[in-house]
Write a protein that holds these residues in place. Structure first.
Motif, PDB file in Angstrom:
ATOM      1  N   ILE A 177     -30.493 111.595  -7.325  1.00  0.00           N
ATOM      2  CA  ILE A 177     -29.891 113.194  -7.604  1.00  0.00           C
ATOM      3  C   ILE A 177     -30.876 114.051  -7.894  1.00  0.00           C
ATOM      4  N   ALA A 178     -31.984 113.897  -8.853  1.00  0.00           N
ATOM      5  CA  ALA A 178     -33.002 114.743  -9.149  1.00  0.00           C
ATOM      6  C   ALA A 178     -33.627 115.144  -7.908  1.00  0.00           C
ATOM      7  N   THR A 179     -34.042 114.312  -7.014  1.00  0.00           N
ATOM      8  CA  THR A 179     -34.727 114.549  -6.074  1.00  0.00           C
ATOM      9  C   THR A 179     -33.962 115.351  -4.894  1.00  0.00           C
ATOM     10  N   PHE A 180     -32.580 115.175  -4.745  1.00  0.00           N
ATOM     11  CA  PHE A 180     -31.688 115.965  -3.936  1.00  0.00           C
ATOM     12  C   PHE A 180     -31.593 117.276  -4.442  1.00  0.00           C
ATOM     13  N   VAL A 181     -31.793 117.666  -5.912  1.00  0.00           N
ATOM     14  CA  VAL A 181     -31.609 118.840  -6.462  1.00  0.00           C
ATOM     15  C   VAL A 181     -33.127 119.633  -6.171  1.00  0.00           C
ATOM     16  N   ALA A 182     -34.304 118.742  -6.205  1.00  0.00           N
ATOM     17  CA  ALA A 182     -35.416 119.409  -6.018  1.00  0.00           C
ATOM     18  C   ALA A 182     -35.685 119.741  -4.622  1.00  0.00           C
ATOM     19  N   ALA A 183     -34.840 119.108  -3.647  1.00  0.00           N
ATOM     20  CA  ALA A 183     -35.107 119.544  -2.367  1.00  0.00           C
ATOM     21  C   ALA A 183     -34.519 120.746  -2.082  1.00  0.00           C
ATOM     22  N   LEU A 184     -33.206 120.814  -2.658  1.00  0.00           N
ATOM     23  CA  LEU A 184     -32.584 122.233  -2.563  1.00  0.00           C
ATOM     24  C   LEU A 184     -33.179 123.500  -3.163  1.00  0.00           C
ATOM     25  N   LEU A 185     -33.881 123.046  -4.189  1.00  0.00           N
ATOM     26  CA  LEU A 185     -34.533 124.196  -4.904  1.00  0.00           C
ATOM     27  C   LEU A 185     -35.762 124.585  -4.046  1.00  0.00           C
ATOM     28  N   ALA A 186     -36.407 123.750  -3.531  1.00  0.00           N
ATOM     29  CA  ALA A 186     -37.705 123.886  -2.573  1.00  0.00           C
ATOM     30  C   ALA A 186     -37.213 124.762  -1.346  1.00  0.00           C
TER      31      ALA A 186
END
Length: 341
Positions: A42-51
Motif C-alpha cells: 500500500i505504501a508503494t502504491f501511494v508512492a507511485a501515485l505521488l510520483a
C-alpha cells in the motif's frame, strides 16, 4: 465470523481471528510476517501515485509495478492459511491466482499502460481505508463489538437470544449459545472480516479513484455502503445460527466433508454456511452492487475495464456492452448525441 466450541466449560478456538482479520496489521504490533507485505504494498502504491502527481512518469511506473508484485506476494502468502485453516476453496484459488495476475498488471504498467494508474489509485485508497481501522485498537474494537451487537439483534428478531460474551479475540463478540442445548455444541464470534469493511473499502476505493461530480460519487458510495451493511448483517445472522443449530449436519454432507475435505464432523454446518453458501452469494452480491453503482457512477467502468484486461488480455468496451445510456464520463445518449453533466 469464526467458530468456537465449548467443552467442559472451556472454549477451544477453531478459527484464529489473528490469522485473517489481523492479516493487515503492522508487524510492529506483533502480527504475522505477511502483514508487513500489505503495508509495503500500500505504501508503494501511494508512492507511485505521488510520483505520477509530480510528473515523474518513469519512477511512477516502476514504483507501481513493484507495488503490484508486493500486493500479489502478500495474497499468495495467505494461501496456506485459507487452505488449511479456513478450508475455503474460493479464497484459496483467489490467493493462488493473485500473484501471477498482479505481476502481469505490474508488467503492463511498467511497459507504459498508464490507464492502470486509475486501478492502482483505487487499490491504494482501499488500503488507506482498511488499514487504519484494522490497526487502531479502539476503532477495531468498536467495529467488531458493534457488528456483534447488531448481529445479535438480528438473531433476536428470529427468536434466538443467546447473549454475547468475550470471544477469543478479547472483544465482546462471542454468541453465548449453550453447548448442551445446541446440535453441534459450537458457537461463533465476530472478527474484523465480519464487519463488511473489506467490501466497503473496495467500493470506496473504486468510487474515490475516478473523476466525477462529488454529488454522484457520494450517492454511489452511500448506496454501496448501505447495501453491503445490510447483506453483511444477514450473512452474520445466517452463519451465527447455522453453526450451533446444525442446519447442514445431514449425514451425507457430513460424510462427504469429513472424508474428502478434512472437516471435523461438528464443524460441517459452519463450513458450508460460511465457506460455500455465504462466499458464493457474496460474489453474486458484489456483482449486483457494482451494477447499481455503475448506474449512478458510470466512471467506475474505466478501472473495471482494466481489471478485465488483466484477467483476459482483451480490451473491453463496457459502455457499449451495457448500452448506450451508460457512459464512463457520466453522460448519456440523447437522440443520438452525447450529453454530459
Amino acid at each position: 465470523m469464526w467458530p468456537s466450541v465449548t467443552t467442559v466449560g472451556l472454549e477451544t478456538v477453531v478459527g484464529l481471528e489473528s490469522a485473517t482479520s489481523g492479516a493487515l496489521a503492522p508487524a510492529v504490533l506483533g502480527a504475522q510476517p505477511t502483514d508487513a507485505l500489505a503495508w509495503i504494498a500500500i505504501a508503494t502504491f501511494v508512492a507511485a501515485l505521488l510520483a505520477r502527481w509530480r510528473g515523474a512518469a518513469g519512477p511512477a511506473r516502476s514504483l507501481g509495478a513493484a507495488a503490484w508484485v508486493a500486493f500479489g506476494t502478500y495474497w499468495l502468502s495467505m494461501a496456506p492459511y485459507y487452505y488449511y485453516d479456513v478450508q475455503s476453496p474460493l479464497q484459496t484459488i483467489l490467493a493462488l491466482a493473485a500473484l501471477p495476475l498482479c505481476v502481469y498488471a505490474g508488467s503492463l504498467l511498467f511497459r507504459g499502460r498508464d490507464s492502470l494508474f486509475v486501478l492502482t489509485k483505487a487499490v491504494a485508497i482501499m488500503g488507506v481505508i482498511y488499514l487504519p481501522a484494522e490497526t487502531i485498537p479502539f476503532v477495531r474494537q468498536w467495529l467488531i463489538e458493534t457488528t456483534a451487537a447488531q448481529t445479535h439483534y438480528g438473531m433476536e428478531l428470529l427468536g434466538h437470544s443467546p447473549g454475547i460474551n468475550e470471544g477469543a479475540n478479547g472483544y465482546e463478540s462471542r454468541f453465548d449459545f449453550d453447548s448442551d442445548e445446541t446440535v453441534t455444541g459450537r458457537t461463533t464470534y465476530i472478527v474484523m472480516a465480519c464487519t463488511g469493511l473489506g467490501s466497503m473499502a473496495i467500493f470506496g476505493g473504486l468510487i474515490a479513484a475516478v473523476k466525477a461530480p462529488l454529488k454522484r460519487k457520494a450517492t454511489a458510495f452511500a448506496l454501496a455502503i448501505g447495501v453491503i451493511w445490510f447483506l453483511n448483517l444477514v450473512r452474520n445472522v445466517f452463519i451465527g445460527l447455522a453453526s450451533p443449530w446444525g442446519w447442514f449436519q445431514q449425514d451425507w454432507l457430513v460424510s462427504f466433508m469429513t472424508t474428502y475435505m478434512g472437516a471435523e464432523a461438528n464443524r460441517v454446518s459452519y463450513l458450508v454456511a460460511h465457506n460455500y453458501i455465504s462466499q458464493l452469494l457474496s460474489v453474486v452480491a458484489l456483482v449486483g452492487i457494482t451494477l447499481l453503482v455503475i448506474k449512478i457512477l458510470p466512471e467506475v467502468l474505466r478501472p473495471l475495464e482494466e481489471v478485465l484486461f488483466i484477467f483476459t488480455g482483451t480490451e473491453y468496451d463496457l459502455e457499449r456492452a451495457l448500452g448506450n445510456d451508460v457512459r464512463a464520463d457520466g453522460g448519456t445518449e440523447v437522440d443520438g448525441s452525447r450529453s454530459g453533466d
